[in-house]
Write a protein that holds these residues in place. Structure first.
Motif, PDB file in Angstrom:
ATOM      1  N   UNK A 150       6.088   3.237  -1.737  1.00  0.00           N
ATOM      2  CA  UNK A 150       6.639   3.861  -0.529  1.00  0.00           C
ATOM      3  C   UNK A 150       7.015   5.316  -0.760  1.00  0.00           C
ATOM      4  N   UNK A 158       1.386   6.905  10.967  1.00  0.00           N
ATOM      5  CA  UNK A 158       2.806   7.170  11.155  1.00  0.00           C
ATOM      6  C   UNK A 158       3.391   8.190  10.205  1.00  0.00           C
ATOM      7  N   UNK A 160       1.963  11.144   7.435  1.00  0.00           N
ATOM      8  CA  UNK A 160       1.080  11.814   6.475  1.00  0.00           C
ATOM      9  C   UNK A 160       1.176  13.305   6.703  1.00  0.00           C
TER      10      UNK A 160
ATOM     11  N   UNK B  55      -0.373  10.942  14.473  1.00  0.00           N
ATOM     12  CA  UNK B  55       0.896  10.236  14.316  1.00  0.00           C
ATOM     13  C   UNK B  55       0.883   9.005  15.220  1.00  0.00           C
ATOM     14  N   UNK B  56       1.224   7.875  14.682  1.00  0.00           N
ATOM     15  CA  UNK B  56       1.275   6.655  15.490  1.00  0.00           C
ATOM     16  C   UNK B  56       2.427   6.714  16.481  1.00  0.00           C
ATOM     17  N   UNK B  69       7.340   8.815  15.397  1.00  0.00           N
ATOM     18  CA  UNK B  69       8.133   8.881  14.164  1.00  0.00           C
ATOM     19  C   UNK B  69       7.292   9.534  13.076  1.00  0.00           C
ATOM     20  N   UNK B  70       7.863  10.557  12.464  1.00  0.00           N
ATOM     21  CA  UNK B  70       7.084  11.432  11.581  1.00  0.00           C
ATOM     22  C   UNK B  70       7.792  11.559  10.233  1.00  0.00           C
ATOM     23  N   UNK B 113       5.914  -4.940   7.595  1.00  0.00           N
ATOM     24  CA  UNK B 113       5.929  -3.480   7.542  1.00  0.00           C
ATOM     25  C   UNK B 113       6.364  -3.005   6.173  1.00  0.00           C
ATOM     26  N   UNK B 114       5.737  -1.928   5.734  1.00  0.00           N
ATOM     27  CA  UNK B 114       6.155  -1.289   4.494  1.00  0.00           C
ATOM     28  C   UNK B 114       6.479   0.163   4.737  1.00  0.00           C
ATOM     29  N   UNK B 116       7.381   3.532   6.278  1.00  0.00           N
ATOM     30  CA  UNK B 116       7.274   4.057   7.634  1.00  0.00           C
ATOM     31  C   UNK B 116       6.262   3.250   8.468  1.00  0.00           C
ATOM     32  N   UNK B 120       4.550   2.254  13.507  1.00  0.00           N
ATOM     33  CA  UNK B 120       3.430   1.817  14.347  1.00  0.00           C
ATOM     34  C   UNK B 120       3.561   0.376  14.827  1.00  0.00           C
ATOM     35  N   UNK B 203       1.348  -3.264   8.445  1.00  0.00           N
ATOM     36  CA  UNK B 203       1.224  -1.814   8.387  1.00  0.00           C
ATOM     37  C   UNK B 203       2.099  -1.261   7.263  1.00  0.00           C
ATOM     38  N   UNK B 204       1.479  -0.442   6.442  1.00  0.00           N
ATOM     39  CA  UNK B 204       2.209   0.167   5.333  1.00  0.00           C
ATOM     40  C   UNK B 204       1.213   0.844   4.418  1.00  0.00           C
ATOM     41  N   UNK B 229      -3.429  -1.862   9.816  1.00  0.00           N
ATOM     42  CA  UNK B 229      -3.580  -0.525  10.398  1.00  0.00           C
ATOM     43  C   UNK B 229      -4.053   0.417   9.301  1.00  0.00           C
ATOM     44  N   UNK B 256      -6.902   2.558  14.575  1.00  0.00           N
ATOM     45  CA  UNK B 256      -6.444   2.218  13.231  1.00  0.00           C
ATOM     46  C   UNK B 256      -6.305   0.723  12.996  1.00  0.00           C
TER      47      UNK B 256
END
Lengths: 161, 272
Positions: A150, A158, A160, B55-56, B69-70, B113-114, B116, B120, B203-204, B229, B256
């Motif tokens: 992570x 989301x 990068x 960005x998702x 979310x960025x 989820x992992x 961030x 998504x 997603x991760x 994703x 994605x």
């Protein structure tokens, strides 16, 4: 401590795949225990002589690090086994273990498990496979955590660039 | 309502610091908004004078504005994270495929989820919670580097109150953390999955998705019941430039969100 019926033990994932006779042999040597939140199962460095099969609640494996306090190495929950260090020749707890929440578990003395395995090699094979599987999955999990996946800027949706 | 190469103008109405390097922006259109989006899709966000990145979308489908979310990991994402209220941002999209969470109607919906990657997945979760009666269990398993790096931490309890089973685990924690420590796949074993009645959305980081999918296959799920994703270098968003190619897929159009049936062999090719 409370006696454990074969039916109770059979409901734990550790007993999945064992036949009725094998479950009964284990259950005869197991005790049901309840540990309040905050109570310790064992401390680092102590003699490792027990195995617990967690039914409910969560246990934290921890380590005291000078200057950093108590660090949690890993947590274990329902269906997990607690206490594998007796499998190594040193038979000494490598970490401490504390109940993060009220925990109910089946407790087995390692000497009784070893005695059972030596008397019944088929059961010994089954138990060894389970405990080895647990050790392998924890080793793999530790390796993944070392990767720190992570932390690196990912290429997933989301976040990068 | 447009999908074009020309960005639509959006203004930052608010921003929320999720972690030390991650920000959620709330955006309102200054003119024509982008087309309606579905959970799983992404936009191209343009920080004027700096650049454009994919960005998702992390907000609920159907909202008037946009929630994104960025994570600040480069020049453009850092500029977007630093955006202040009233600042103008360009938006193109929405692009890509959806999670299709409603395919789990009558079944268990599992979201893994992992880091961030929770962003998504959040639109799919919110959509499912809005239609809670359509699903059996909704299980949300979240992995993060540490408690301080958990995104949407303030919402977890609300999701639980809306009848989702939410479990969080972190890689590292001190003794004050009351939750799980370990990798997210370890939570799968405690989730009592019904492999024939579960749709899993993951997603991760790619390595985390591979390992999670592998654990789900071992638990008895079939590949068609697992969606991931994926992302490569999305640039045009309309499958023209080819930068986001992954084997036969152009991920800005064919992703994605991709079935693991399709993704698994592609992820095993080192050159891709």
């Amino acid at each position: 401590m409370i006696g454990v019926s074969p039916a109770e033990l059979a409901a734990h994932s550790f007993a999945r795949g064992l036949d009725d006779r094998q479950v009964a042999q284990l259950a005869a040597r197991a005790a049901g225990i309840h540990m309040p939140a905050g109570e310790r199962f064992f401390d680092e460095g102590g003699p490792a002589a027990r195995l617990w099969l967690i039914r409910t609640g969560r246990v934290a494996l921890d380590l005291r690090v000078p200057g950093r306090g108590r660090l949690i190495v890993e947590t274990l929950g329902p269906g997990d086994e607690l206490g594998l260090s007796w499998l190594s020749p040193a038979a000494q707890w490598q970490f401490g273990a504390v109940a993060q929440e009220p925990v109910s578990a089946f407790e087995l003395a390692s000497a009784a498990v070893v005695e059972l395995c030596e008397a019944d090699h088929e059961l010994g094979y089954q138990l060894t496979r389970r405990l080895l599987g647990t050790a392998i999955s924890r080793l793999q999990a530790a390796r993944i955590r070392i990767l720190d996946v992570y932390a690196a800027p990912g290429q997933w949706a989301g976040g990068k660039r | 309502m447009t999908i074009s190469a020309v960005p639509s103008g959006y203004r930052v109405s608010a921003s929320r610091q999720e972690t030390h390097d991650t920000v959620t922006l709330f955006l309102e259109p200054t003119g024509d908004p982008i087309a309606r989006y579905v959970p799983g899709q992404f936009t191209m966000l343009y920080a004027f004078g700096v650049g454009e990145i994919p960005i998702s979308i992390s907000g609920p489908a159907g909202e008037h504005g946009l929630t994104q979310t960025i994570r600040a990991v480069g020049a453009v994402s850092s500029a977007l994270c630093a955006a202040t209220p009233r600042q103008l941002i360009g938006v193109r999209g929405p692009f890509g495929t959806s999670w299709g969470e409603s395919d789990a109607t009558g079944q268990d919906l599992l979201l893994v989820a992992g880091g961030i990657g929770l962003a998504p997945l959040r639109p799919a979760l919110l959509a499912a919670l809005d239609q809670r009666h359509r699903y059996r269990r909704i299980i949300v398993l979240v992995g993060a580097r540490s408690p301080a790096e958990l995104v949407f931490a303030t919402e977890l309890q609300e999701w639980r109150q809306r009848d989702a089973c939410v479990e969080v685990t972190v890689d590292k924690a001190d003794g004050t953390w009351p939750g799980n420590v370990g990798v997210v796949t370890q939570l799968l074993g405690r989730a009592d999955l019904d492999p024939r009645q579960t749709l899993a959305l993951i997603c991760g980081p790619e390595v985390m998705m591979r390992l999670t999918a592998r654990a789900l296959l071992a638990a008895g799920l079939d590949r068609a019941s697992i969606r991931v994703s994926l992302e490569r270098n999305m640039q045009c968003g309309v499958a023209e430039c080819g930068h986001c190619q992954l084997g036969p897929l152009l991920l800005c159009r064919d992703g994605p969100v991709v079935s693991y049936q399709v993704a698994e062999p592609l992820l095993a090719i080192r050159e891709l």
